[in-house]
Design a protein around this motif. Sequence first.
Motif, PDB file in Angstrom:
ATOM      1  N   PRO A  46      50.174 163.083  64.561  1.00  0.00           N
ATOM      2  CA  PRO A  46      48.707 163.000  64.441  1.00  0.00           C
ATOM      3  C   PRO A  46      48.077 162.100  65.507  1.00  0.00           C
ATOM      4  O   PRO A  46      46.963 162.367  65.976  1.00  0.00           O
ATOM      5  CB  PRO A  46      48.499 162.440  63.038  1.00  0.00           C
ATOM      6  N   ARG A  49      48.042 164.051  68.715  1.00  0.00           N
ATOM      7  CA  ARG A  49      46.964 165.055  68.651  1.00  0.00           C
ATOM      8  C   ARG A  49      45.593 164.407  68.887  1.00  0.00           C
ATOM      9  O   ARG A  49      44.722 165.015  69.506  1.00  0.00           O
ATOM     10  CB  ARG A  49      46.988 165.765  67.292  1.00  0.00           C
ATOM     11  N   SER A  50      45.409 163.216  68.379  1.00  0.00           N
ATOM     12  CA  SER A  50      44.121 162.541  68.573  1.00  0.00           C
ATOM     13  C   SER A  50      43.894 162.220  70.042  1.00  0.00           C
ATOM     14  O   SER A  50      42.766 162.325  70.548  1.00  0.00           O
ATOM     15  CB  SER A  50      44.056 161.266  67.722  1.00  0.00           C
TER      16      SER A  50
END
Length: 245
Positions: A46, A49-50
């Motif tokens: 995550p 992805r950010s």
Amino acid sequence: MSTAAEVKQDLAAFARPEKEATFSWFFKTGPGQYGEGDVFIGAKVPETRSVAAKHKGLPQHEIDELLASEVHEHRQCGLFIMVNRFKRTKAAAEQQEMFDHYLQLLHEGRVNNWDLVDATAPYLGAFLIGKPDAMDLLQRLAQSDSLWERRAAIIFTFAFIRADKQGFENFDLEPTWAIAEMLLADKHDLIHKAVGWMLREAGKRDVEKLREFLGRFAATMPRTALRYSIEKLDQTERKYWLSVG
């Protein structure tokens, strides 16, 4: 405009040195293993992805710099940016260029672990839907000496399985059955898992076709592939197929 150096800096903020050994073990980076030589900084997906979302406008030559890195999360972030861009564009020529470039990256070994294939091929595979030479390409990849090209061959078919959820008229399970059959004799466990996973997903759309496939191959297919493929069936039926296999 963003640069690869800025992406690497942002990823470094999420580095966890204490996780490097765990990641290296999980992704099998030791001598002779499938991820040999891969380097991890310990960033979570995550978080990566950010960073990819923050740098969505990263030029392709800067993405390629990320993909040339020995650090897994750098390559992962570059691929996330590519996938996000592929999803956004509606221009056929740009999609063609991006898909061809992805195949080249795959061939060069820069998409070189199962998580990288699985995070990209289901989306970029949408380019193949409706293309007359799609099966020829999938078959060539399935026959490759490269583990990652073979895994991509079957994972690309995920796009066909859920085509109707991506703006296409209908889904198409035939590529999954065909490529799965080609890969049943593969010796690598990562291919067994991928084949079983795609058979399971295809079975969600047409369980009778899955049963037909299992009727032909359950007795001889790898046990891992069989177990993955029947996960969504009820317990009684799972026991039956395992007894056949």
